[in-house]
Write a protein that holds these residues in place. Structure first.
Motif, PDB file in Angstrom:
ATOM      1  N   LEU A 160       0.831  -1.209   0.000  1.00 38.60           N
ATOM      2  CA  LEU A 160       0.000   0.000   0.000  1.00 38.60           C
ATOM      3  C   LEU A 160       0.862   1.255   0.000  1.00 38.60           C
ATOM      4  O   LEU A 160       0.631   2.173  -0.806  1.00 38.60           O
ATOM      5  CB  LEU A 160      -0.912  -0.004   1.228  1.00 38.60           C
ATOM      6  CG  LEU A 160      -1.733   1.275   1.461  1.00 38.60           C
ATOM      7  CD1 LEU A 160      -2.682   1.517   0.293  1.00 38.60           C
ATOM      8  CD2 LEU A 160      -2.507   1.182   2.779  1.00 38.60           C
ATOM      9  N   TRP A 161       1.843   1.314   0.893  1.00 34.04           N
ATOM     10  CA  TRP A 161       2.691   2.507   0.992  1.00 34.04           C
ATOM     11  C   TRP A 161       3.458   2.738  -0.318  1.00 34.04           C
ATOM     12  O   TRP A 161       3.636   3.865  -0.741  1.00 34.04           O
ATOM     13  CB  TRP A 161       3.659   2.373   2.158  1.00 34.04           C
ATOM     14  CG  TRP A 161       3.295   3.249   3.314  1.00 34.04           C
ATOM     15  CD1 TRP A 161       3.871   4.437   3.659  1.00 34.04           C
ATOM     16  CD2 TRP A 161       2.255   3.022   4.279  1.00 34.04           C
ATOM     17  NE1 TRP A 161       3.259   4.956   4.787  1.00 34.04           N
ATOM     18  CE2 TRP A 161       2.272   4.107   5.187  1.00 34.04           C
ATOM     19  CE3 TRP A 161       1.322   1.987   4.464  1.00 34.04           C
ATOM     20  CZ2 TRP A 161       1.379   4.199   6.251  1.00 34.04           C
ATOM     21  CZ3 TRP A 161       0.444   2.068   5.539  1.00 34.04           C
ATOM     22  CH2 TRP A 161       0.476   3.159   6.406  1.00 34.04           C
ATOM     23  N   ALA A 163       2.597   1.589  -3.440  1.00 33.25           N
ATOM     24  CA  ALA A 163       1.703   1.887  -4.554  1.00 33.25           C
ATOM     25  C   ALA A 163       1.141   3.303  -4.465  1.00 33.25           C
ATOM     26  O   ALA A 163       1.015   4.004  -5.479  1.00 33.25           O
ATOM     27  CB  ALA A 163       0.560   0.872  -4.584  1.00 33.25           C
ATOM     28  N   ALA A 164       0.805   3.723  -3.244  1.00 31.16           N
ATOM     29  CA  ALA A 164       0.204   5.037  -3.055  1.00 31.16           C
ATOM     30  C   ALA A 164       1.232   6.132  -2.801  1.00 31.16           C
ATOM     31  O   ALA A 164       0.866   7.305  -2.659  1.00 31.16           O
ATOM     32  CB  ALA A 164      -0.783   4.981  -1.889  1.00 31.16           C
ATOM     33  N   LYS A 165       2.519   5.735  -2.728  1.00 30.80           N
ATOM     34  CA  LYS A 165       3.600   6.685  -2.470  1.00 30.80           C
ATOM     35  C   LYS A 165       3.328   7.507  -1.202  1.00 30.80           C
ATOM     36  O   LYS A 165       3.453   8.737  -1.190  1.00 30.80           O
ATOM     37  CB  LYS A 165       3.809   7.605  -3.676  1.00 30.80           C
ATOM     38  CG  LYS A 165       4.134   6.864  -4.959  1.00 30.80           C
ATOM     39  CD  LYS A 165       4.481   7.808  -6.076  1.00 30.80           C
ATOM     40  CE  LYS A 165       4.677   7.126  -7.412  1.00 30.80           C
ATOM     41  NZ  LYS A 165       5.305   5.832  -7.394  1.00 30.80           N
ATOM     42  N   LEU A 166       2.954   6.803  -0.153  1.00 35.15           N
ATOM     43  CA  LEU A 166       2.667   7.457   1.124  1.00 35.15           C
ATOM     44  C   LEU A 166       3.973   7.817   1.836  1.00 35.15           C
ATOM     45  O   LEU A 166       5.009   7.197   1.605  1.00 35.15           O
ATOM     46  CB  LEU A 166       1.826   6.524   2.001  1.00 35.15           C
ATOM     47  CG  LEU A 166       0.441   6.168   1.444  1.00 35.15           C
ATOM     48  CD1 LEU A 166      -0.233   5.136   2.343  1.00 35.15           C
ATOM     49  CD2 LEU A 166      -0.422   7.412   1.319  1.00 35.15           C
TER      50      LEU A 166
END
Length: 203
Positions: A160-161, A163-166
């Protein structure tokens, strides 16, 4: 562009950091060599077995030292070879804890070292890691099940981090290195838990 040689060097340093025998040193100091954690209690050279065998304070010291190994490895690895070096060293530190060369490659399970490694290269996940581990330990009272759940959350969070570039606090930029670190580290820990199962003896 960081050279592959520097990344390999970072991984080697990470492995050596992870292989430091924290539990063995603690048991030797606490008992003057009379107790071998590999032959006492659960037989695991880790913090929780140290608590049971040589005392709570020593066990906590071992857990802190094991976490420090992962943190130092990730930070030093990043200093040597940037983000890729940080991920490589953090991953290797867990491998070093699980399979240290100083004791015939028979080490601990890598849980505390993985928490320390996350603190260095996936710091935003650290509180999630702690929360999942605490809830799992209280509700299931099954260490391996807790580790399985935590591994799934760990890898899912890394994906998630990335892919979403968090944001990742002070850690490296999330990407394929983060996913690889999480997946490989979780796989090593789960494999160690499976290998550590004691056979059931029936009458």
């Amino acid at each position: 562009m960081v050279s592959s040689n520097r990344v390999v060097a970072a991984a080697a340093v990470g492995y050596l950091c992870g292989s430091f025998p924290s539990a063995d040193v603690a048991s030797r100091v606490a008992t003057r060599g009379d107790v071998d954690l590999r032959a006492a209690g659960s037989g695991n050279p880790g913090g929780f077995n140290a608590m049971q065998v040589i005392g709570k304070k020593w066990g906590i010291a071992v857990i802190v030292a094991d976490m420090a190994k992962g943190t130092v490895a990730g930070l030093v690895g990043r200093a040597i070879a940037g983000d890729a070096g940080g991920y490589a060293a953090a991953t290797a530190s867990i491998g070093g804890h699980i399979a240290p060369p100083w004791s015939s490659f028979k080490g601990g399970k890598g849980v505390a070292t993985s928490a320390g490694a996350c603190l260095a290269v996936f710091p935003i996940f650290f509180p999630i890691d702690a929360a999942v581990a605490t809830v799992g330990a209280v509700r299931s009272r099954n260490p391996e099940l807790t580790v399985r759940i935590n591994a799934a959350v760990w890898i899912g969070s890394a994906v998630l981090w990335s892919a979403a570039k968090l944001p990742n606090a002070w850690g490296p930029k999330p990407g394929r290195g983060l996913v690889a670190f999480s997946a490989v580290s979780a796989a090593m820990i789960l494999a160690k838990f499976r290998a550590s199962r004691r056979p059931i003896v029936t009458a």
